[in-house]
Design a protein around this motif. Structure first.
Motif: not given
Length: 327
Positions: A290-296
């Motif tokens: 998993n990498l950075d998620g959300g609004g990114s």
């Protein structure tokens, strides 16, 4: 009869929830693409909720492709700005977690065999944990100069040329020491794992040409095995929260898979870490991160945006990206 119908309904729901997604090839919309690289989209329901998920698959053995990274210093760019900065690569996708206050990557970034971003290993405790620190070992994805991929748990130090890796998930440490040396890390993790009766990891130099970090690790040995509690990322019940996601993995066939999932909208609810891991396993990933998620979460193919970012401003500025370039 009602009980029987309810049982049938329950079985159908379980089968639908566990069914693999159907994918539509979108290559024609993102040309020109090499024959070794493809893009797919799914709009299937996941656990009864609408979702929009994209993934790109690319052959690591295709020597006309270059798998690399880019990062900034004390500033951030949108994926489209990285696309222009890096001479129009085939793919741009967000990667590491970062600090909004400092624009600093919080995970490893390696480019052309050189460390240009480091894991933040010590996080100060708050409230009842004041004056104590959490030390975690985040997952990272790397590609060697010989075009083989690996996912491991990483220790970085700006005084050392190479990162150090464990092939085993290492439980985070909690103590009153603000920073540990690498020797401290080796001793402490051996004591922690030895006390819990598990195999003691042996750290080794992680000689990668390209690397990005994130966490948690989602798939290990072609099985869903999420190290969120060990990495202290989305630990506990947060593993079930639905969000936009970005992830990366690789298959036994030496293919890289990059996935983005939309979320926080009427057309896409977002996916949990468990759902994300299952999708990547179903796509054939031997290991996935998993990498950075959300609004990114944002992926461009030939400069064209695939998913719709959840950030109100559109593409969020980030300090690092993973790239696929055409040589």
């Amino acid at each position: 009869m009602k009980k029987f119908l309810f049982f049938i309904y329950f079985v159908v729901i379980c089968l639908v929830s566990n069914a693999q997604l159907s994918w539509k090839n979108l290559d024609s919309l993102y040309q020109p693409l090499p024959a070794s690289m493809h893009i797919y989209k799914s709009t299937d329901l996941i656990d009864g909720k609408p979702e929009v998920v994209y993934y790109v698959i690319a052959d690591m053995k295709d020597k006309s492709l270059n798998f690399t990274t880019d990062t900034t210093y004390k500033r951030r760019f949108t994926p489209s700005q990285f696309f222009e900065k890096d001479n129009h690569p085939l793919l741009v996708v967000n990667s590491c977690f970062f600090s909004f206050a400092t624009n600093q990557n919080l995970n490893i970034v390696e480019k052309n065999g050189k460390l240009v971003g480091y894991n933040v290993h010590s996080i100060a405790g708050k409230k009842k944990d004041t004056l104590t620190y959490y030390h975690s070992f985040d997952g990272a994805f790397g590609v060697t100069k010989n075009r083989t991929a690996d996912i491991a748990w990483i220790y970085t130090d700006s005084s050392k040329k190479y990162p150090y890796a464990s092939e085993f998930a290492i439980p985070f440490m909690h103590d009153s020491v603000a920073n540990h040396s690498f020797n401290d890390i080796e001793i402490n993790t051996s004591l922690v794992l030895g006390h819990r009766g598990k195999s003691v990891p042996s750290f080794k130099k992680w000689r990668m040409k390209t690397a990005i970090g994130g966490g948690p690790v989602l798939v290990q040995n072609s099985k869903v095995q999420i190290s969120n509690n060990e990495e202290r990322k989305f630990y506990g019940m947060a593993i079930n929260d639905r969000h936009p996601r970005t992830a990366i993995g690789y298959t036994n066939g030496h293919e890289i898979i990059i996935l983005v999932a939309e979320g926080r909208s009427e057309t896409a609810s977002g996916i949990t870490l468990i759902q994300e891991a299952q999708i990547l396993k179903d796509l054939g990933c031997k290991e996935a991160l998993n990498l950075d998620g959300g609004g990114s979460s944002c992926m461009l193919v030939n400069g064209r945006q695939t998913n719709s970012p959840s950030d109100k401003k559109g593409q969020r500025s980030v300090p690092s990206v993973f790239l696929i370039e055409k040589k």
